[in-house]
Every structure is written in C-alpha cells, then in structure tokens.
Design a protein around this motif. Structure first.
Motif, PDB file in Angstrom:
ATOM      1  N   PHE A 180       0.867  -1.192   0.000  1.00 47.03           N
ATOM      2  CA  PHE A 180       0.000   0.000   0.000  1.00 47.03           C
ATOM      3  C   PHE A 180       0.896   1.233   0.000  1.00 47.03           C
ATOM      4  CE2 PHE A 180      -2.439  -3.223   2.427  1.00 47.03           C
ATOM      5  CZ  PHE A 180      -3.582  -3.281   1.637  1.00 47.03           C
ATOM      6  N   ALA A 199       2.589  -4.843   3.312  1.00 47.89           N
ATOM      7  CA  ALA A 199       1.644  -5.617   4.119  1.00 47.89           C
ATOM      8  C   ALA A 199       1.827  -7.110   3.901  1.00 47.89           C
ATOM      9  CB  ALA A 199       0.219  -5.201   3.799  1.00 47.89           C
ATOM     10  N   GLU A 204     -10.396 -14.746  11.841  1.00 46.00           N
ATOM     11  CA  GLU A 204     -10.626 -14.656  13.288  1.00 46.00           C
ATOM     12  C   GLU A 204     -12.095 -14.905  13.629  1.00 46.00           C
ATOM     13  OE1 GLU A 204      -8.105 -13.646  15.525  1.00 46.00           O
ATOM     14  OE2 GLU A 204      -6.699 -12.439  14.372  1.00 46.00           O
ATOM     15  N   PRO A 215       5.703  -2.206   9.198  1.00 47.18           N
ATOM     16  CA  PRO A 215       5.885  -2.767   7.856  1.00 47.18           C
ATOM     17  C   PRO A 215       6.195  -1.693   6.809  1.00 47.18           C
ATOM     18  CG  PRO A 215       3.562  -2.737   8.446  1.00 47.18           C
ATOM     19  CD  PRO A 215       4.315  -2.214   9.632  1.00 47.18           C
ATOM     20  N   GLU A 230       1.185 -11.948  14.652  1.00 42.75           N
ATOM     21  CA  GLU A 230       0.716 -10.844  15.462  1.00 42.75           C
ATOM     22  C   GLU A 230      -0.054  -9.831  14.634  1.00 42.75           C
ATOM     23  OE1 GLU A 230       3.559  -9.826  18.999  1.00 42.75           O
ATOM     24  OE2 GLU A 230       4.722 -10.472  17.289  1.00 42.75           O
ATOM     25  N   SER A 231      -0.678  -8.923  15.323  1.00 43.25           N
ATOM     26  CA  SER A 231      -1.446  -7.869  14.672  1.00 43.25           C
ATOM     27  C   SER A 231      -0.570  -7.112  13.679  1.00 43.25           C
ATOM     28  CB  SER A 231      -1.956  -6.914  15.749  1.00 43.25           C
ATOM     29  OG  SER A 231      -2.747  -5.934  15.169  1.00 43.25           O
ATOM     30  N   GLY A 232      -1.094  -6.905  12.482  1.00 40.23           N
ATOM     31  CA  GLY A 232      -0.353  -6.150  11.477  1.00 40.23           C
ATOM     32  C   GLY A 232       0.607  -6.978  10.661  1.00 40.23           C
ATOM     33  N   SER A 233       0.636  -8.301  10.874  1.00 37.50           N
ATOM     34  CA  SER A 233       1.606  -9.111  10.133  1.00 37.50           C
ATOM     35  C   SER A 233       1.149  -9.381   8.705  1.00 37.50           C
ATOM     36  CB  SER A 233       1.869 -10.429  10.879  1.00 37.50           C
ATOM     37  OG  SER A 233       0.663 -11.122  11.101  1.00 37.50           O
ATOM     38  N   GLY A 234      -0.093  -9.071   8.368  1.00 39.35           N
ATOM     39  CA  GLY A 234      -0.537  -9.207   6.983  1.00 39.35           C
ATOM     40  C   GLY A 234      -1.493 -10.352   6.725  1.00 39.35           C
ATOM     41  N   LYS A 235      -2.023 -10.953   7.772  1.00 43.70           N
ATOM     42  CA  LYS A 235      -2.895 -12.118   7.615  1.00 43.70           C
ATOM     43  C   LYS A 235      -4.154 -11.777   6.827  1.00 43.70           C
ATOM     44  CE  LYS A 235      -3.379 -12.512  12.144  1.00 43.70           C
ATOM     45  NZ  LYS A 235      -2.661 -11.327  12.615  1.00 43.70           N
ATOM     46  N   THR A 236      -4.853 -10.741   7.278  1.00 44.22           N
ATOM     47  CA  THR A 236      -6.099 -10.355   6.609  1.00 44.22           C
ATOM     48  C   THR A 236      -5.836  -9.906   5.177  1.00 44.22           C
ATOM     49  OG1 THR A 236      -7.131  -9.726   8.686  1.00 44.22           O
ATOM     50  CG2 THR A 236      -8.057  -8.755   6.705  1.00 44.22           C
ATOM     51  N   THR A 237      -4.801  -9.121   4.991  1.00 43.17           N
ATOM     52  CA  THR A 237      -4.477  -8.631   3.648  1.00 43.17           C
ATOM     53  C   THR A 237      -4.226  -9.801   2.693  1.00 43.17           C
ATOM     54  OG1 THR A 237      -3.492  -6.677   4.659  1.00 43.17           O
ATOM     55  CG2 THR A 237      -2.962  -7.084   2.349  1.00 43.17           C
ATOM     56  N   VAL A 247       3.685   0.495   2.591  1.00 44.78           N
ATOM     57  CA  VAL A 247       3.434  -0.540   3.582  1.00 44.78           C
ATOM     58  C   VAL A 247       3.610  -1.885   2.892  1.00 44.78           C
ATOM     59  CG1 VAL A 247       1.781  -1.499   5.215  1.00 44.78           C
ATOM     60  CG2 VAL A 247       1.719   0.944   4.687  1.00 44.78           C
ATOM     61  N   LEU A 303       1.498   4.963   0.902  1.00 48.19           N
ATOM     62  CA  LEU A 303       0.923   5.977   1.783  1.00 48.19           C
ATOM     63  C   LEU A 303       1.268   7.338   1.205  1.00 48.19           C
ATOM     64  CD1 LEU A 303       1.879   4.592   5.298  1.00 48.19           C
ATOM     65  CD2 LEU A 303      -0.291   4.387   4.090  1.00 48.19           C
TER      66      LEU A 303
HETATM   67  N1  LIG Z   1      -5.759  -0.287   2.905  1.00 47.72           N
HETATM   68  C1  LIG Z   1      -4.614  -0.167   3.550  1.00 47.72           C
HETATM   69  N2  LIG Z   1      -3.830   0.909   3.409  1.00 47.72           N
HETATM   70  C2  LIG Z   1      -2.672   1.035   4.065  1.00 47.72           C
HETATM   71  N3  LIG Z   1      -2.172   0.104   4.911  1.00 47.72           N
HETATM   72  C3  LIG Z   1      -2.907  -0.989   5.107  1.00 47.72           C
HETATM   73  C4  LIG Z   1      -4.161  -1.199   4.452  1.00 47.72           C
HETATM   74  N4  LIG Z   1      -4.666  -2.395   4.854  1.00 47.72           N
HETATM   75  C5  LIG Z   1      -3.778  -2.908   5.723  1.00 47.72           C
HETATM   76  N5  LIG Z   1      -2.709  -2.067   5.882  1.00 47.72           N
HETATM   77  C6  LIG Z   1      -1.529  -2.317   6.706  1.00 47.72           C
HETATM   78  O1  LIG Z   1      -0.987  -3.550   6.318  1.00 47.72           O
HETATM   79  C7  LIG Z   1      -0.453  -4.248   7.425  1.00 47.72           C
HETATM   80  C8  LIG Z   1      -1.079  -5.632   7.512  1.00 47.72           C
HETATM   81  O2  LIG Z   1      -2.450  -5.483   7.904  1.00 47.72           O
HETATM   82  P1  LIG Z   1      -3.439  -6.726   8.102  1.00 47.72           P
HETATM   83  O3  LIG Z   1      -4.770  -6.156   8.426  1.00 47.72           O
HETATM   84  O4  LIG Z   1      -3.323  -7.632   6.955  1.00 47.72           O
HETATM   85  O5  LIG Z   1      -2.821  -7.406   9.377  1.00 47.72           O
HETATM   86  P2  LIG Z   1      -3.367  -8.644  10.218  1.00 47.72           P
HETATM   87  O6  LIG Z   1      -2.246  -9.605  10.293  1.00 47.72           O
HETATM   88  O7  LIG Z   1      -4.663  -9.114   9.688  1.00 47.72           O
HETATM   89  O8  LIG Z   1      -3.552  -7.970  11.647  1.00 47.72           O
HETATM   90  P3  LIG Z   1      -4.701  -8.155  12.763  1.00 47.72           P
HETATM   91  O9  LIG Z   1      -4.287  -9.352  13.569  1.00 47.72           O
HETATM   92  O10 LIG Z   1      -4.567  -6.894  13.567  1.00 47.72           O
HETATM   93  O11 LIG Z   1      -6.008  -8.296  12.071  1.00 47.72           O
HETATM   94  C9  LIG Z   1      -0.729  -3.377   8.631  1.00 47.72           C
HETATM   95  O12 LIG Z   1       0.432  -2.642   8.930  1.00 47.72           O
HETATM   96  C10 LIG Z   1      -1.830  -2.474   8.169  1.00 47.72           C
HETATM   97  O13 LIG Z   1      -1.791  -1.244   8.848  1.00 47.72           O
END
Ligand SMILES: Nc1ncnc2c1ncn2[C@@H]1O[C@H](COP(=O)(O)OP(=O)(O)OP(=O)(O)O)[C@@H](O)[C@H]1O
Ligand SMILES: Nc1ncnc2c1ncn2[C@@H]1O[C@H](COP(=O)(O)OP(=O)(O)OP(=O)(O)O)[C@@H](O)[C@H]1O
Ligand code: SF4
Ligand SMILES: [Mg+2]
Ligand SMILES: [Mg+2]
Lengths: 365, 333
Positions: A30, A46, A196, A297, A65-72, A44, A32
């Motif tokens: 992503f 991600a 989750e 990231p 952990e949170s922010g590691s990119g799982k959802t993305t 980012v 910024l």
């Molecule tokens: N649309 C976006 N624009 C900019 N950064 C993004 C966007 N979507 C996600 N990110 C960033 O990408 C990184 C990965 O986010 P992601 O939501 O995939 O993490 P996650 O592992 O699912 O975390 P969580 O456990 O908190 O759900 C994070 O740093 C997040 O801030």
C-alpha cells in the motif's frame, strides 16, 4: 469421521490432486501519501512475497501478530485488495487477471466469515435476507429455490428456520456468527476464508462454532483458510499452519511438526508467550522474553525482519535476508541459524526450560 | 485495626440495575477476600459480572440505573460502601487502583503521559511538581519503557498499544496502592506483548507486595497469574478455590465446561482431534433468573431440585467452595 465425510474428503483429494489454492510470491503493498513535512509517505509492505498451497478439503492456518498481513493476504486471495505482484490460482485458474463476469463467477467459489459477528451483519436486514443476499447477488440457482435453501442453511448451522424472520440484535453473539457461517455457505463455495471467526466470542461459544466448522468441513469437503492469533485454536483446527511476521511467512509445516518442533525463534517465542497452566504461579517461568513491539511494515528492516527482536540474532541476520527453505519434509523455515540437522537456535534454551520446568514440578512449593 | 482482618474483604454484595425489561440482578451475594501480595483471578463468560464486581469495590457502579442493594466492601476494616465521597476519592488511586481493558479510553489524549502519572502522585502523595515528574520517570522505568526521560514528555498516540498498557500500569502503581484491580488488562494486546505485561505485573508484585485482582475470560492467563480463582456465572460465584485445585479438580459443572471447552495448546498435539466439549446454550437473562440454579438450563446433571432451588455455596475442603447440588453432604466440617 463419518463414512460419508471420509468419502467426501477422499473424493475431494482425488479431484483436486492436492492444491485448491496456490499462492506464489504474492505481494500486496500500500502506498501511503505524503501528508505533511513530519510524516513522510512510504510503502506498507503488508504482504511481501508469500507462497503457499491450500490442500483441498483441508484447513490452512495463518497465525501471527497484529499487522503481520494475515487479513491482507486473505483479502488478496478474494481479489478484495489490489495485488501488487505474484500469482494466485484457484483450481488452476489464475485469479489475479480475472475481470468482469469471470471474476464475479469466481467470487462465489470463495466466501468469508468475519471476526466481528456484531458489526459484520446489517442491523436493518432480517437474518434470512442476510443469508439469501449472496445468492441473489451472484445469481445462484433459481430465485424460487432460494427461500427453501435459506431454511436448509439455517438448519445446517444449528438455527431454526423460523428465526430467519428475526433481526441480528435478536440473536446472541454465537448465533450471529452462525448466521455469518450460513451466509458464507450460501453460494456453495469451495474455499471459505475464516478471518478470526471466534476471536470475539466467549470460550463456550467458541467451542460451538469450531465444532460446527469442522462438522461442515467433514460433510461437504470444504476447504478453509483460517486466520487467528490464538495458537490453541490453530493447533486444534488447522492441518497446515503458516506463521507470518511482518508480511512474510517465516515458518510453515503441518500441525504436528510445527507445534512439536517449532524451528523459527519467532514461532518458539509465540508458543512460549501463550499463558498456560504449565507456568502456574510460583513455578520457574520458562519463557522467552521478546523485547519491544513488532516493527513497522513501512520500510521493514533489511536482513531478517525478526532480527531486531530475536534473542539469537548474529551479524549475518541483520545483513542478509534468510530464504524460506524446506529443512524437513513439508517443514519450511527462514532462519540462518537452523542447520541441516534441524536444530533450532533455541534448542539449548528450550532444553534448559524443560529441565527447569521439570525441576520445579518436583520441588514442593 | 483488627489484625486478623484481610486487606480487602467483600461480603454479601448485591447489585441491581433497572432496565426496560425489569430489574437485572447483576450481582447476587458476591464475597471475596484478599491478602497482601496475593492474586485473585476472576473468570467467567461475558456479562457474568466480573467488571461490575470490580466497579463495586471502587464504588463506581453507575447509580442510577444501578444500585448496590446490600453488602460491604471493607478495606483494612473500613467499609467503603459507607464512606463519604471525599474519602473515596482519596482511596481510589491511592489504596486501590484499576487498569482497564482499553488503555486509549482511559488515557487523556491531550496531556503528556508524564503529566498524567505526575498528576496522580501530586493529588494523592502531595508531591511537588518536580518530585512528581521524577516519580513519573521512575515509574516508567519500572515498567520497562525505554528512554523514560524522553518518553515522559510524549502523548498517548505516540506509543504502541503495549506501551500504552504499560503506561496505564505505571499510572495505577504510581502511589503504591495496596490493591490493584486489572480488568482484562491484555485482551487488546498481542500474545508476545501480553506476556511482557504479565511478567511485569508479577515482577512489580514481588517488589511491592501489591495484592492483585485479575479479571479475565482466559483460564490460561488466570492459571499463570493467580493464587486463587473465583468462577462467576450469571452474577454469582459458583466456585472458588486455590488455582491448583481449580485446575486439577474443578467441581462445578460450569467450571469443568469452561476448562474443557478451550483447545489448549499442547507441546505434542494428538494426531486425532476429538470434538471440543461444548457448554450448550447461552447465559440466561439476568432480569428473569428463576428460582433454581442459574446454570441448570445448560447443565448435563440438572435434576428437579436444581430447577427448583438455588444451591448454596458449600465448603468441600482444601479451601474449596462450590455452589452446586451435586456436592450436598460433601461439607468439610
Ligand atoms: N488499505 C490499507 N492501506 C494502508 N495500509 C494498510 C491497508 N490495509 C492494511 N494495511 C496495513 O498492512 C499491514 C497488515 O495489515 P493486516 O490487516 O493484513 O494485518 P493482520 O495480520 O490481519 O492484523 P490483525 O491481527 O490486527 O487483524 C498493517 O500494517 C496495516 O496497517
Ligand atoms: N447500565 C446497565 N444497565 C443494565 N444492565 C447493565 C448495565 N451495565 C451492565 N449491565 C449488566 O451487568 C451484567 C454484568 O456486566 P459486567 O460488565 O460486569 O460483565 P463482565 O463479566 O465484566 O463481562 P465482559 O467479559 O463482557 O466484560 C451484564 O449482564 C450487563 O448486561
Ligand atoms: S446445581 Fe444442578 S444444575 Fe446447577 S450446576 Fe450443579 S448439577 Fe448443574
Ligand atoms: Mg486481520
Ligand atoms: Mg468486563
């Protein structure tokens, strides 16, 4: 497993010859925008080059952990975020280049169950309409068949068909998550992304939903991409597990190998951070201390991304990026210090921990 | 002061709320006691009254719609439920302090974290500005915030979630309270950060002898932190025992379910996975508790009597109390 379930699983395996979803070198970045003088723009990372194979009829877990990119990563597989680079194949069909009607038809084959059963359901729609919506949107079956199918889906997830007339606020959290599961099943998808799905639920309700997901998988040969940060849940529900750290997979293996022989220091730290009865008060704490929080990231560190927090990091770790490589059959790890003999850097520390834990259990306290 | 009295003792606490659906019996006959340096864990499903128990101890229950119908909360012998508002303001933060689940909502975004910690110290310990700021730096160091002298001037939004939670702990401990109530202090945090926070709490407790009430829905966290565990269900205590006892020999069907329904992380996971134990159904509405055991509708052992009358708590030996008809006649006395 029921005989029918076993047959469904075997058939599914034979049909797909293993991989339902094949991800190769996937990157999602992503950009910024630069906002002002103080906050520079940046990228980012991600998801930063991950590869994995999700076997048909199995559950593939992503933990981290949170922010590691799982959802993305999961959203990319559904084409819900733009893919920067890499390939994603569902059943051999490349998804990253699909457009229009083809993309729409593909979408019904992958559905998602979200984390929050409270905000993910439209409060103004009746439960039945919520479950029916994806069938209407994706034109699944004849309109006249959809009503009876909603009733059947309600029964399948353990709700009563007459509850279809109620609104989301009239259900408990666990029941709402059942509605979420019913909606995901509506288009008869092959792959269900569970992001989750039990994290917001009480443990008693969590057990109900986990049992339901396993039962549905057995009966219908479903494939799950399962995201969680709860290692106990992951160990229970997943067949294969990938551990993500700052956009990368640092370790991946089947559930038995990963948890009996965690090779990456980060996996080991994660496992040891889980609170448990084994570390009851008064016993010697056998725990790794990871200092600090996960770094950002945006502009991740060069070399191994875990190096700034790794208790074993040497110079090479900070300079040179370790490759993800197979060190045992099906067991992949990216760490310079894991040798050909599969001895992880924390072997000595964990042996000491095991010894001290054993000692403390025999000591009266 | 009576030397035999515990540091904190709650007896017969009853809290009710007026709601659109009638009176909600949020807490019924809650009792607990706490000694210096001890950690009491409170577990139970969402809505069972864990936070309300904590708020009652601080006398922060919103009145109305709530009311404390009966009971006493004695701190070193003094009943806080009878104390004046002025006295309570002294007690809160100085003798008893609380850490909340979501650190962002309890930190003030417009003040530096140093000012916020110092404020507590000035208010309660009467420290001057300079000394209070020194105390703030000292507290930040105690919770392992790196570069404390610099960080003390930063604002909450400049810190990560884990650091904010550590700041909350620093604030809560700034006046060296004798009781710390931690209400789900790590729920919003990653496991590695949660582990840091737990280790920090244990370390500070070892140093200062603060007694802790730890509220959590995670039996693992409770197992690791607590000396004693109180299991709540629908506003009542259904079981209470030393941690070892609860884990090795849970008695109440609800406690057994709570332990068995969680997929525990095993060092060597079994190849064959049995279905998880379920506690069927959902928690009851507090507005219509009925006459019987509140767990009866979900209990596999429930019989007619369970549905007719609520079981009184009984001592089953080994400092273990349980409120369930299955243990009638098991009295240790
Ligand atoms: N649309 C976006 N624009 C900019 N950064 C993004 C966007 N979507 C996600 N990110 C960033 O990408 C990184 C990965 O986010 P992601 O939501 O995939 O993490 P996650 O592992 O699912 O975390 P969580 O456990 O908190 O759900 C994070 O740093 C997040 O801030
Ligand atoms: N203002 C209010 N009016 C009516 N009922 C209330 C009010 N505030 C809380 N309650 C009820 O009191 C009960 C106990 O709530 P409490 O916050 O103590 O639960 P908890 O055990 O801390 O749950 P959680 O794990 O979700 O934090 C709940 O059933 C809740 O619905
Ligand atoms: S009293 Fe009866 S219903 Fe209640 S927990 Fe015991 S056996 Fe179950
Ligand atoms: Mg996520
Ligand atoms: Mg609460």
């Amino acid at each position: 497993m029921t005989a029918a379930g076993a047959a469904a699983k075997t058939a599914a395996k034979a049909a797909g010859a293993g991989g339902l979803l094949e991800v190769r070198d996937l990157k999602v970045h992503f950009r910024l925008p630069r906002r002002n003088l103080l906050t520079p723009g940046g990228t980012v990372h991600a998801v930063d080059g991950i590869s994995c194979t999700v076997r048909r009829g199995s559950t593939f877990g992503i933990v981290g952990e949170s922010g590691s990119g799982k959802t993305t990563a999961a959203l990319a597989a559904m084409r819900l975020v733009p893919v920067t680079e890499g390939s994603i194949k569902l059943d051999g069909v490349e998804l990253t280049t699909l457009e229009g009607e083809a993309l729409r038809r593909m979408r019904r084959r992958i559905q998602i169950v979200f984390q929050d059963p409270y905000s993910s359901l439209n409060p103004r729609m009746r439960a039945g309409a919520i479950v029916r919506e994806p069938m209407d949107l994706m034109e699944v079956g004849e309109p006249g068949e959809r009503g009876p199918r909603v009733s059947e889906l309600f029964r399948r997830v353990g709700l009563r068909p007459e509850q279809a007339a109620l609104f989301p606020h009239q259900f408990s959290g666990g029941q709402r998550q059942r509605i979420g599961v019913a909606r995901a099943l509506a288009t008869q998808p092959e792959l269900i992304v569970c992001d989750e799905p039990v994290s917001a639920l009480d443990v008693a309700i969590q057990a109900q939903i986990l049992n339901l997901l396993r039962e549905l998988q057995e009966r219908f040969g479903l494939t799950y991409l399962f995201i969680s940060h709860d290692l106990g849940v992951m160990q229970y529900i997943c067949d294969d597990v990938a551990v993500m750290y700052l956009g990368e997979i640092v370790e991946q293996a089947d559930r038995i190998s990963l948890f009996t022989l965690p090779l990456h220091p980060y996996t080991w730290a994660l496992i040891s951070a889980v609170p448990s009865a084994r570390r009851r008060k008064g016993r010697t704490a056998a725990r790794v201390h990871l200092e600090g929080d996960p770094p950002s990231p945006i502009d991740p560190p060069p070399g191994c991304r875990f190096a700034p927090r790794c208790p074993f990091a040497v110079d090479r770790c900070r300079r040179e990026k370790p490759a993800l490589r197979e060190v045992r059959k099906g067991h992949l790890v990216s760490c310079h210090l894991v040798g050909e003999d599969c001895v992880p850097p924390h072997a000595a520390a964990s042996a000491a921990a095991v010894a001290s834990a054993a000692a403390s259990t025999i000591q009266p306290h | 002061m009576d030397r035999a009295a515990p540091l904190l003792e709650v007896e017969g606490l009853k809290v009710e709320f007026d709601t659109r659906h009638g009176v909600a019996r949020v807490l019924t006959d809650i009792g607990l006691s706490l000694e210096p340096g001890e950690t009491l864990g409170i577990v139970g499903e969402s809505g069972c009254g864990k936070s309300m128990t904590a708020l009652s101890i601080m006398r922060l229950v919103p009145i109305p719609p709530g009311r404390i119908g009966a009971g006493s909360v004695r701190l070193k012998g003094e009943d806080l439920l009878q104390a004046s508002e002025k006295r309570l303001r002294e007690v809160r933060g100085k003798d008893i302090s609380m850490i909340f689940q979501e650190p962002m909502t309890s930190l003030n975004p417009v003040y530096s974290i140093g000012d916020q910690i110092a404020e507590t110290a000035r208010l309660h310990d009467g420290l001057g500005r300079r000394d209070a700021l020194d105390r703030a730096v000292e507290m930040l160091k105690a919770v392992h915030i790196p570069a404390a002298e610099r960080r003390v001037r930063e604002f909450p939004h400049q810190m990560s979630g884990g650091m904010r939670q550590r700041v909350m702990i620093a604030m809560a401990l700034a006046c060296r309270p004798s009781v710390l109530i931690a209400d789900e202090p790590t729920t919003a945090l990653d496991v590695t950060v949660q582990a840091q926070v737990f280790d920090l709490l244990k370390e500070l407790q070892d140093r200062t002898g603060t007694a802790i009430i730890l509220i959590s829905h995670d039996m693992g966290a409770i197992a690791e932190m607590a000396d004693r565990v109180m299991v709540m269900y629908a506003g009542r205590t259904v079981e209470e025992a030393p941690t070892e006892e609860i884990l090795d020999d849970p008695r109440h069907p609800y406690t057994k379910g709570l332990i068995a329904c969680v997929p525990h992380l095993e060092e060597a996971p079994p190849p064959v996975r049995a279905a998880l134990t379920e506690i069927p159904g959902v928690v009851p509405a507090l507005t219509d508790p009925g006459a019987g055991c509140s767990f009866a509708p979900r209990c596999a052992h429930a019989d007619d009597r369970c549905r007719r009358a609520a079981p009184p708590p009984r001592d089953v030996g080994g400092n273990h109390r349980v409120a369930c008809w299955l243990y009638e006649g098991a009295d240790a006395a």
